[in-house]
Design an enzyme around this catalytic site. Structure first.
Site, short mmCIF file in Angstrom:
data_model
loop_
_atom_site.label_atom_id
_atom_site.label_comp_id
_atom_site.label_asym_id
_atom_site.label_seq_id
_atom_site.Cartn_x
_atom_site.Cartn_y
_atom_site.Cartn_z
N SER A 20 0.83 -1.20 0.00
CA SER A 20 0.00 0.00 0.00
C SER A 20 0.86 1.24 0.00
O SER A 20 1.97 1.26 0.57
CB SER A 20 -0.90 0.00 1.24
OG SER A 20 -1.51 1.25 1.43
N TYR B 4 -1.90 -0.38 10.64
CA TYR B 4 -2.14 -1.03 9.35
C TYR B 4 -0.96 -0.79 8.41
O TYR B 4 -0.41 -1.73 7.83
CB TYR B 4 -3.43 -0.51 8.72
CG TYR B 4 -3.52 -0.77 7.24
CD1 TYR B 4 -3.69 -2.05 6.75
CD2 TYR B 4 -3.41 0.28 6.32
CE1 TYR B 4 -3.75 -2.29 5.38
CE2 TYR B 4 -3.48 0.05 4.95
CZ TYR B 4 -3.65 -1.24 4.49
OH TYR B 4 -3.70 -1.47 3.14
N LYS C 180 2.11 -3.38 6.70
CA LYS C 180 2.51 -3.47 5.28
C LYS C 180 4.02 -3.30 5.13
O LYS C 180 4.68 -4.04 4.41
CB LYS C 180 1.76 -2.42 4.47
CG LYS C 180 0.28 -2.67 4.30
CD LYS C 180 -0.01 -3.93 3.50
CE LYS C 180 -1.48 -4.07 3.13
NZ LYS C 180 -1.77 -5.31 2.40
N TYR D 193 -0.27 0.11 -3.77
CA TYR D 193 -1.46 0.72 -4.36
C TYR D 193 -1.67 2.12 -3.78
O TYR D 193 -1.38 2.38 -2.63
CB TYR D 193 -2.74 -0.05 -4.02
CG TYR D 193 -2.71 -1.53 -4.14
CD1 TYR D 193 -1.85 -2.19 -5.00
CD2 TYR D 193 -3.59 -2.30 -3.38
CE1 TYR D 193 -1.87 -3.55 -5.10
CE2 TYR D 193 -3.61 -3.67 -3.48
CZ TYR D 193 -2.74 -4.30 -4.33
OH TYR D 193 -2.77 -5.66 -4.43
#
Length: 377
Positions: free
Chosen positions: A127, A151, A155, A179
């Site tokens: 991400s 979060y 990643k 992303y």
């Protein structure tokens, strides 16, 4: 050349679209999902969309390392595309240990199983949140990483675990795809994003307001240094994103690709859209104005986020093709179908049922000791 690909979390939003595109590209796919945040009926639509039933579903948890290894061995998997994991920023702040347990443990289980069976190709669903609150625009892959929530930290930690794994295993190759903001749905309206509870992202929030599920959307901040004062983000159509995964998988098997153990690659459009621009485009797509209210800024929000997508083009020839109009059109089409299904008790088409029943009839009992089942052949 046809490859056998395992998609962990392949029944989810991005995973289901990527599974469709992998199938359309001629690959064979095995989905491994525990359906914690996805729906079984959407998996049943995948063969209908892709026009092929060369897909199997194994219901199970990636944290079961033995199940992971058994799936890899039994299906002779050539590469893994790892989506499975929790992804809500606010939830991660409220319950960080859950995120560290599920996301990190899951990734270690996947990598351990790959090492055990000798599967050495991995695409990881990372991400742009690993860049944190950077003001460097556009953001390239060499930008400093800086996370502001658990979060995002999971990643980044998983990327670092992949670094160490790749350094320890000969011929292991991985690509972490960072992303930006995936949105939209498949043009058929059969699969898309259907969050449980309050949406964490702008597009499903607008879609729910348009569908009457919510009274209005709340815009956080109108005094940013952008064209209209609202925050700007790099939105990417989920089908473009899925095709980026296919390009990344095929790059790993390309004879012309240089050997790099672990690459980090942005997937974005390089074009930003403000909240108001998205809202107006969505209103045009659904044919009426979506109600909204302006509010103050939220702590931690940045004025803008924008990808530099040049590496993905140079490395594996991928570039997005779908714009804001298609993002809004397809997302609204999916939302309308979901609304109609809820209102009318609509079930998936008889053709989809026929595809499933035809191929499920030939399915073998799968790993009964671990609770896995082949549902689609």
């Amino acid at each position: 050349m046809k490859r056998r690909i395992l998609t962990t979390g392949g029944a989810g939003y991005i995973g289901s679209h990527t599974t469709v595109e992998l199938l359309k590209a001629g690959h064979s796919v095995v989905i491994l999902d525990n359906f914690e945040n996805s729906d079984r009926d959407r998996v049943a639509r995948i063969p209908l969309i892709a026009g092929t039933a060369d897909v199997r579903l194994v219901e199970g948890d990636i944290r079961d390392a033995q199940l992971m290894a058994d799936v890899l061995k039994r299906h002779k998997i050539d590469a893994v595309v790892h989506f499975a994991g929790k992804k809500a920023v606010a939830e991660s702040v409220a319950n960080p240990l859950l995120y560290y347990h599920d996301n990190i443990t899951g990734a270690v289980s996947v990598l351990s199983a790959m090492r055990e069976v000798g599967c050495k190709k991995l695409i990881f669903s990372s991400s742009a949140t690993v860049y944190g609150d950077t003001e460097m625009l556009p953001i390239c892959e060499t930008a400093p990483t800086s996370v502001s929530n658990p979060y995002g930290r999971t990643k980044l930690m998983i990327e670092e675990i992949i670094d160490d794994t790749a350094a320890s295993l000969a011929d292991f190759q991985a690509i972490s795809l960072r992303y930006f903001n995936p949105v939209g749905a498949h043009a058929s309206g059969l699969i898309g994003e259907c969050p449980r509870g309050v949406p964490n992202n702008l597009f499903p929030y607008i879609a729910q307001a348009a569908a009457g599920i919510r009274d209005h959307i709340q815009i956080h901040g109108s005094d940013y240094e952008t064209s209209d004062g609202t925050g700007s983000r790099d939105y990417i159509h989920v089908v473009d994103l899925a095709r980026g995964h296919v390009a990344a998988v095929e790059h790993l098997f390309s004879a012309s690709a240089d050997y790099t153990p672990h690459r980090k690659v942005n997937l974005g459009t390089g074009q930003g859209h403000t909240v108001l621009q998205v809202l107006h485009a969505f209103s045009k797509a659904c044919g009426f104005p979506v109600p909204y209210k302006m509010g103050p800024r939220r702590p931690g929000d940045v004025p803008a986020s924008l990808a530099d997508p040049s590496l993905s083009l140079a490395l594996f020839g991928w570039a997005p093709k779908l714009g804001l109009e298609e993002m809004c059109r397809d997302h609204w089409n999916f939302q309308k179908r979901e609304r109609d299904k809820s209102n009318n008790g609509m079930r998936m088409s008889s053709l989809a049922h026929q595809i499933i029943s035809d191929h499920a009839a030939a399915a073998e009992a799968y790993l009964p000791a671990h609770g896995g089942r082949d549902i689609l052949n």
